[in-house]
Scaffold this motif. Structure first.
Motif, short mmCIF file in Angstrom:
data_model
loop_
_atom_site.label_atom_id
_atom_site.label_comp_id
_atom_site.label_asym_id
_atom_site.label_seq_id
_atom_site.Cartn_x
_atom_site.Cartn_y
_atom_site.Cartn_z
N LEU A 254 99.19 92.14 11.40
CA LEU A 254 100.53 92.71 11.30
C LEU A 254 101.09 92.63 9.89
O LEU A 254 101.79 93.54 9.44
N HIS A 255 100.78 91.54 9.17
CA HIS A 255 101.42 91.38 7.86
C HIS A 255 100.93 92.38 6.82
O HIS A 255 101.54 92.51 5.75
N TRP A 257 101.20 95.50 6.99
CA TRP A 257 101.85 96.80 7.13
C TRP A 257 103.37 96.72 7.05
O TRP A 257 103.97 95.65 7.22
N GLU A 259 107.28 97.78 8.49
CA GLU A 259 107.84 97.50 9.81
C GLU A 259 107.52 98.60 10.81
O GLU A 259 107.22 98.32 11.98
N THR A 261 104.86 100.46 11.02
CA THR A 261 103.47 100.30 11.48
C THR A 261 103.33 99.06 12.34
O THR A 261 102.59 99.07 13.33
N LYS A 262 104.01 98.00 11.99
CA LYS A 262 104.01 96.79 12.83
C LYS A 262 104.44 97.14 14.26
O LYS A 262 103.80 96.74 15.25
N ALA A 281 99.97 87.07 17.99
CA ALA A 281 99.83 87.37 16.57
C ALA A 281 99.71 86.05 15.81
O ALA A 281 100.61 85.20 15.87
N GLY A 310 103.33 95.81 2.82
CA GLY A 310 103.19 94.81 3.87
C GLY A 310 104.02 93.57 3.56
O GLY A 310 104.39 93.32 2.41
N ASP A 312 104.91 89.31 5.34
CA ASP A 312 104.91 88.32 6.42
C ASP A 312 106.33 88.19 6.96
O ASP A 312 107.29 88.65 6.35
N TYR A 313 106.48 87.53 8.10
CA TYR A 313 107.72 87.62 8.85
C TYR A 313 108.04 86.31 9.55
O TYR A 313 107.19 85.42 9.69
N PHE A 318 109.70 88.66 14.71
CA PHE A 318 108.74 88.97 15.78
C PHE A 318 109.45 89.12 17.12
O PHE A 318 109.17 90.04 17.89
N TRP A 321 111.18 92.46 17.35
CA TRP A 321 110.25 93.57 17.56
C TRP A 321 109.70 93.58 18.98
O TRP A 321 109.60 94.62 19.62
#
Length: 346
Positions: A254-255, A257, A259, A261-262, A281, A310, A312-313, A318, A321
């Protein structure tokens, strides 16, 4: 009574500022396969190491180099200078012997061969918002990787290396009792599937990735001798729907891409799961206060270097989303070091 005054100290400034010294000492030792050699020979003197590695520097340089690795905790040492004998410690013997399936040096090799130089352009990346890797000429990062078999293999083993500890922890800590099947999206060398299958004998797993990646995964599966419960399958997560499974995992996917694409990838995972299924994830999830997980923050900056868009989050990201897609609940499972599993249940 005098009040004790805590005066400013430059210690942390100097430690971080000179951090690339320590990094390069370790990365070079991995490149020279020092730990692999010591795993074979058990102990070696500085003179033996100097001869074996072909160093032309002075003996004092070699003593300093090996003793720095000892001070960092990567080597054990008996005696000193000319009479010293060096050996691996438990961690380097387990994780940095290239002949063991637990080798994580692929990541360190990539750090040395690629990212060490690219991070020298961090200022340019921040000023321009542009990637600072091989793609500065306008090429696609992953396309370039897939065109070079050696570079691709290095990248695949790097991804395995960075997640080895986390995958081992997931296989032990996550409750797989209500599940029978797992598909690892972007499964790379198949390591997550293999570690889950090894720890959970009732699980059947598929490592799902592009066809060009399959030979590396098949080789790893054969190393683990788990061909009966771990298979490879081919697909492109931009073009294809995910295979159906009780658990869908993504390790460091996920990281890469933005938001939009995530969200697309999370939705595909949702669609492939049954009611009660879990999407997992595994990444360096940044703490919600954004002031503790330094690795997660640095990895996010690395995404600027590597992808440009891209990032991280946090778990709060998460959670937002997952709920937007329709998952009923989420949880966070700490794994190894700075890595956690962000889990969404359908």
């Amino acid at each position: 009574m005098e009040t004790q005054v805590n005066h400013p100290t430059p210690d942390s400034i100097m430690q971080i500022g000179t951090g690339f010294w320590a990094s390069k000492i370790l990365l070079s030792a991995v490149r020279f396969q020092l730990f692999t050699t010591l795993a074979e020979r058990k102990t070696m003197t500085a003179a033996e190491i100097k001869s074996h590695l072909g160093f032309k520097c002075t003996d004092r340089n070699v003593f300093d180099y090996l003793d720095a690795l000892t001070t960092f905790g990567f080597l054990n040492r008996e005696d000193i200078l000319e009479t010293a004998k060096y050996s691996n410690n438990a961690n380097t013997d387990f994780f940095l012997d290239k002949k063991k399936p637990t080798y994580i040096g692929g990541l360190l090799e990539m750090l040395n061969n690629r990212l060490y130089g690219f991070w020298g352009n961090l200022e340019e990346g921040l000023l321009t918002g542009q990637q600072q890797n091989e793609t500065k000429a306008g090429d696609d990062l992953f396309k370039k990787l897939y065109e070079d078999p050696d570079r691709l293999k290095e990248f695949i083993h790097a991804m395995s290396g960075i997640q080895m500890g986390a995958f081992m922890a997931l296989a032990q800590k996550f409750d797989f009792s209500n599940y029978k099947t797992l598909v690892d999206i972007g499964g790379s060398a198949g390591l997550l599937s293999l570690l889950v299958a090894k720890q959970q004998p009732h699980m059947s797993c598929i490592s799902w990735d592009l066809p060009v990646v399959a030979p590396v995964a098949i080789e790893t599966i054969q190393q683990f001798q788990l061909q009966d419960r771990v298979k490879t399958a081919n697909g492109d997560f931009f073009k294809d729907q995910f295979p159906q499974a009780d658990v869908i995992t993504m390790g460091n996917i996920l990281h890469d891409w933005d938001e939009k694409t995530k969200l697309m990838l999370i939705r595909k995972a949702y669609d492939a799961l049954p009611e009660g299924g879990a999407f997992v994830a595994i990444e360096g999830i940044i703490d919600d206060d954004r002031n503790k997980n330094a690795f997660g923050l640095m990895m996010s900056i690395n995404m600027l270097i590597e992808t440009g868009s891209g990032f991280d989050y946090t778990f709060a990201d998460f959670n937002k989303w997952a709920k937007e897609i329709g998952f009923r609940s989420t949880s966070l499972l700490p794994l190894a070091g700075p890595t956690s599993a962000a889990i969404a249940y359908k």
